[in-house]
Design an enzyme around this catalytic site. Structure first.
Site, short mmCIF file in Angstrom:
data_model
loop_
_atom_site.label_atom_id
_atom_site.label_comp_id
_atom_site.label_asym_id
_atom_site.label_seq_id
_atom_site.Cartn_x
_atom_site.Cartn_y
_atom_site.Cartn_z
N MET A 172 0.83 -1.20 0.00
CA MET A 172 0.00 0.00 0.00
C MET A 172 0.87 1.26 0.00
O MET A 172 0.59 2.22 -0.73
CB MET A 172 -0.93 0.00 1.22
CG MET A 172 -1.87 1.19 1.33
SD MET A 172 -1.13 2.67 2.06
CE MET A 172 -0.64 2.06 3.66
N GLY A 173 1.93 1.25 0.81
CA GLY A 173 2.82 2.40 0.83
C GLY A 173 3.50 2.60 -0.51
O GLY A 173 3.58 3.72 -1.02
N TRP A 182 2.42 1.71 -3.36
CA TRP A 182 1.42 2.14 -4.36
C TRP A 182 1.38 3.66 -4.44
O TRP A 182 1.18 4.22 -5.52
CB TRP A 182 0.05 1.59 -3.98
CG TRP A 182 -1.03 1.92 -4.97
CD1 TRP A 182 -1.39 1.18 -6.06
CD2 TRP A 182 -1.89 3.07 -4.96
NE1 TRP A 182 -2.42 1.79 -6.72
CE2 TRP A 182 -2.75 2.95 -6.08
CE3 TRP A 182 -2.01 4.17 -4.12
CZ2 TRP A 182 -3.72 3.90 -6.38
CZ3 TRP A 182 -2.98 5.12 -4.42
CH2 TRP A 182 -3.83 4.98 -5.52
N HIS A 183 1.59 4.32 -3.31
CA HIS A 183 1.56 5.78 -3.29
C HIS A 183 2.83 6.39 -3.88
O HIS A 183 2.83 7.54 -4.30
CB HIS A 183 1.35 6.30 -1.86
CG HIS A 183 -0.03 6.07 -1.34
ND1 HIS A 183 -0.42 4.90 -0.74
CD2 HIS A 183 -1.14 6.86 -1.35
CE1 HIS A 183 -1.69 4.98 -0.39
NE2 HIS A 183 -2.15 6.14 -0.74
N GLY A 184 3.92 5.64 -3.88
CA GLY A 184 5.17 6.14 -4.44
C GLY A 184 6.30 5.16 -4.18
O GLY A 184 6.36 4.54 -3.12
#
Length: 215
Positions: A172-173, A175-177
């Site tokens: 998830m982290g 996915w943000h960058g």
């Protein structure tokens, strides 16, 4: 058509074929009720993104560029302003995408549901970027835990669940960058999820407080 459906392409919400494709079997057209409801959702999203998120953006960037120059109160104010900015930016775009789809006759699921009123980190991820968190839950967390349980990779089912938290929230982290700070952000939330699960199970035995939802 599913891949090219433009309202959700740039930043979500993540649309699953099972939710979208059945809608193609029904007559699709621009009806007055859909246009009215979609326009309202789109306008709210536009307001959150252009008015609220963009209005605090210069202040946040200025303070974050050199936090040592400002007082502690100003830095904390910038932190809270950033929380408003990122929520209004993400949820504003999602609302705009959902509103456009609604005007075209399609129904997309809600992507944010007042996450800042959550009472636990587990509840937060049931309210924040719902399409992403549920996708990770179904396709990463649950599949990993099932494979780990069947393969007996860990001696305890709770350890398998915690490893699933770490994998899911780490992704998830990322996915943000694709940077170390985003990975640390995801692992930080994985730690909170593990702590919440341990506390919830302990609390369930002691029956001291009510427990929130958990994956």
């Amino acid at each position: 058509l599913f891949v090219a459906f433009f309202p959700r392409l740039v930043a979500g919400p993540i649309v699953r074929p099972a939710d979208y494709l059945p809608q193609l079997k029904k007559p699709i057209g621009t009806r007055g009720d859909n246009v009215g409801a979609g326009a309202q959702i789109f306008t709210v999203g536009l307001f959150k993104k252009l008015i609220l998120a963009y209005s605090v953006d210069p202040f946040v960037n200025q303070v974050f560029a050199d936090p040592s120059y400002y007082s502690g109160a100003t830095v904390w104010l910038a932190v809270f302003a950033y929380a408003i900015q990122i929520y209004c930016d993400f949820s504003g775009y999602s609302d705009m995408a959902i509103g456009i789809a609604r005007m075209l006759g399609f129904h997309l699921n809600r992507n944010f549901h007042m996450p800042y009123i959550s009472t636990s980190v587990a509840e937060f991820w049931n309210r924040w970027h719902i399409s992403l968190s549920t996708w990770l839950r179904d396709h990463v967390y649950m599949r990993f835990v099932l494979a780990a349980t069947k393969g007996r990779w860990f001696g305890d089912k709770h350890v398998a669940s915690y490893a699933g938290f770490i994998l899911s929230m780490g992704l998830m982290g990322l996915w943000h960058g694709t940077a170390a700070n985003y990975l640390l952000y995801g692992l930080y939330h994985a730690t909170l999820m593990i702590g919440h699960d341990i506390f919830s199970r302990w609390n369930k035995r002691r029956k001291l407080w009510g427990s929130g939802p958990i994956w």
